[in-house]
Design a protein around this motif. Structure first.
Motif, short mmCIF file in Angstrom:
data_model
loop_
_atom_site.label_atom_id
_atom_site.label_comp_id
_atom_site.label_asym_id
_atom_site.label_seq_id
_atom_site.Cartn_x
_atom_site.Cartn_y
_atom_site.Cartn_z
N THR A 60 -13.56 15.27 -30.18
CA THR A 60 -14.08 14.16 -30.98
C THR A 60 -15.45 13.72 -30.48
O THR A 60 -16.33 13.38 -31.26
N ALA A 61 -15.66 13.78 -29.18
CA ALA A 61 -16.96 13.37 -28.61
C ALA A 61 -18.09 14.24 -29.15
O ALA A 61 -19.19 13.75 -29.41
N GLN A 62 -17.82 15.53 -29.33
CA GLN A 62 -18.84 16.43 -29.87
C GLN A 62 -19.17 16.07 -31.32
O GLN A 62 -20.31 16.14 -31.74
N LEU A 63 -18.17 15.67 -32.08
CA LEU A 63 -18.38 15.25 -33.46
C LEU A 63 -19.18 13.95 -33.50
O LEU A 63 -20.10 13.80 -34.31
N ARG A 64 -18.87 13.03 -32.60
CA ARG A 64 -19.61 11.76 -32.54
C ARG A 64 -21.08 11.99 -32.17
O ARG A 64 -21.95 11.22 -32.55
N ALA A 65 -21.34 13.05 -31.45
CA ALA A 65 -22.72 13.35 -31.03
C ALA A 65 -23.63 13.65 -32.21
O ALA A 65 -24.85 13.63 -32.07
N LEU A 66 -23.05 13.89 -33.38
CA LEU A 66 -23.86 14.12 -34.58
C LEU A 66 -24.59 12.85 -35.02
O LEU A 66 -25.52 12.89 -35.79
N ARG A 67 -24.12 11.70 -34.53
CA ARG A 67 -24.75 10.40 -34.80
C ARG A 67 -24.88 10.11 -36.29
O ARG A 67 -25.95 9.83 -36.80
N VAL A 68 -23.76 10.15 -36.97
CA VAL A 68 -23.72 9.83 -38.40
C VAL A 68 -23.66 8.31 -38.54
O VAL A 68 -22.87 7.65 -37.87
N SER A 69 -24.48 7.76 -39.43
CA SER A 69 -24.54 6.30 -39.59
C SER A 69 -23.30 5.74 -40.28
O SER A 69 -22.42 6.49 -40.70
N ASP A 70 -23.26 4.44 -40.41
CA ASP A 70 -22.12 3.72 -41.01
C ASP A 70 -20.82 4.01 -40.27
O ASP A 70 -19.77 4.21 -40.88
N GLY A 71 -20.90 4.05 -38.95
CA GLY A 71 -19.70 4.28 -38.15
C GLY A 71 -19.13 5.68 -38.31
O GLY A 71 -17.94 5.89 -38.10
N GLY A 72 -19.97 6.64 -38.69
CA GLY A 72 -19.51 8.01 -38.88
C GLY A 72 -18.98 8.28 -40.27
O GLY A 72 -18.45 9.35 -40.54
N HIS A 73 -19.12 7.30 -41.19
CA HIS A 73 -18.55 7.43 -42.53
C HIS A 73 -19.54 7.88 -43.60
O HIS A 73 -19.14 8.07 -44.75
N ASN A 74 -20.81 8.05 -43.29
CA ASN A 74 -21.83 8.35 -44.29
C ASN A 74 -21.68 9.78 -44.82
O ASN A 74 -21.95 10.75 -44.12
N LEU A 75 -21.24 9.89 -46.07
CA LEU A 75 -20.94 11.20 -46.65
C LEU A 75 -22.18 12.08 -46.80
O LEU A 75 -22.10 13.29 -46.58
N LEU A 76 -23.31 11.51 -47.16
CA LEU A 76 -24.53 12.30 -47.33
C LEU A 76 -24.96 12.92 -46.00
O LEU A 76 -25.31 14.10 -45.93
N GLU A 77 -24.91 12.15 -44.93
CA GLU A 77 -25.28 12.68 -43.61
C GLU A 77 -24.29 13.75 -43.15
O GLU A 77 -24.69 14.77 -42.60
N LEU A 78 -23.00 13.51 -43.37
CA LEU A 78 -22.01 14.52 -42.99
C LEU A 78 -22.23 15.80 -43.79
O LEU A 78 -22.18 16.90 -43.22
N PHE A 79 -22.50 15.66 -45.08
CA PHE A 79 -22.77 16.82 -45.92
C PHE A 79 -23.95 17.62 -45.38
O PHE A 79 -23.94 18.86 -45.40
N GLY A 80 -24.96 16.94 -44.88
CA GLY A 80 -26.13 17.59 -44.31
C GLY A 80 -25.83 18.43 -43.09
O GLY A 80 -26.59 19.33 -42.74
N HIS A 81 -24.70 18.17 -42.43
CA HIS A 81 -24.30 18.96 -41.26
C HIS A 81 -23.48 20.20 -41.63
O HIS A 81 -23.16 21.01 -40.76
N LEU A 82 -23.12 20.33 -42.91
CA LEU A 82 -22.39 21.51 -43.36
C LEU A 82 -23.37 22.68 -43.51
O LEU A 82 -24.53 22.47 -43.85
N ASP A 83 -22.88 23.89 -43.30
CA ASP A 83 -23.76 25.05 -43.48
C ASP A 83 -24.06 25.25 -44.98
O ASP A 83 -23.37 24.69 -45.84
N ALA A 84 -25.08 26.04 -45.28
CA ALA A 84 -25.55 26.22 -46.66
C ALA A 84 -24.46 26.79 -47.57
O ALA A 84 -24.34 26.38 -48.73
N GLU A 85 -23.67 27.70 -47.05
CA GLU A 85 -22.60 28.31 -47.86
C GLU A 85 -21.57 27.26 -48.27
O GLU A 85 -21.14 27.21 -49.43
N THR A 86 -21.18 26.40 -47.34
CA THR A 86 -20.20 25.35 -47.64
C THR A 86 -20.79 24.33 -48.60
O THR A 86 -20.13 23.88 -49.54
N GLN A 87 -22.05 23.96 -48.39
CA GLN A 87 -22.71 23.03 -49.32
C GLN A 87 -22.71 23.60 -50.73
O GLN A 87 -22.46 22.88 -51.70
#
Length: 192
Positions: A60-87
């Motif tokens: 979980t600590a590694q996932l938190r290191a992504l520093r996603v805003s809104d307490g880790g709930h921001n869908l747009l930022e999380l989507f940006g961390h997905l690879d191009a194929e998944t997007q």
């Protein structure tokens, strides 16, 4: 994490199914905030599960290191961390789907400016829709504290549908009764 997302998708579907319609048909005209919150959380957890899988993250600590805003709930930022194929799996077919299916809800305590409503209703790209949906989990949980909240119901359904396809979740998966631990708490036969 994937299992949590699957359970949340099932809960979202049940909440959507149980909302009454004015015409007496199954389904919903206006989903309860609980359905929107559940759907947004299912999508968030799915994005996180996909990020963990593609980056070999197990902590979980590694996932938190992504520093996603809104307490880790921001869908747009999380989507940006997905690879191009998944997007691509999320964006493919979006335009066709969305021009045919569009439901919107705006809950407000204000008189909204007509231009604001028109802008909200204007057709948007996938990324614009995702930007609008990014705070759904946060905003709809605390909607009573805000002047207005909005959601494109069809976009939430679209995202949940894509998560269902990616994770192989059957379309008919719903929770038919509460889990056993909830029964034990309700009837006093034990603790969770």
């Amino acid at each position: 994490m994937k299992n949590h997302s699957v359970m949340l998708v099932a809960a979202y579907r049940r909440l959507i199914d149980e909302q009454p319609r004015g015409d007496g048909k199954a389904g919903t005209e206006v989903p309860a905030p609980a359905a929107l919150v559940m759907g947004a959380l299912a999508i968030e957890i799915a994005f996180k599960a996909l990020i963990c899988k593609q980056n070999n993250i197990s902590e979980t600590a590694q996932l938190r290191a992504l520093r996603v805003s809104d307490g880790g709930h921001n869908l747009l930022e999380l989507f940006g961390h997905l690879d191009a194929e998944t997007q691509f799996l999320f964006t493919a077919g979006f335009d066709k789907h969305f021009t045919q299916n569009r439901e919107t809800i705006i809950m407000t305590s204000l008189v909204l400016d007509e231009a604001l409503v028109e802008e909200f209703l204007r057709p948007k790209s996938f990324h614009e829709e995702l930007a609008l949906a990014s705070r759904t989990f946060v905003d709809w949980r605390y909607s009573y504290e805000l002047d207005y909240v909005s959601a494109h119901i069809s976009f939430m359904k679209y995202l949940v549908g894509r998560v269902s396809l990616l994770f192989g979740i059957p379309e008919d998966l719903r929770f038919s009764k509460p889990p056993t631990m909830h029964k034990k708490i309700r009837d006093g036969s034990g603790t969770a």
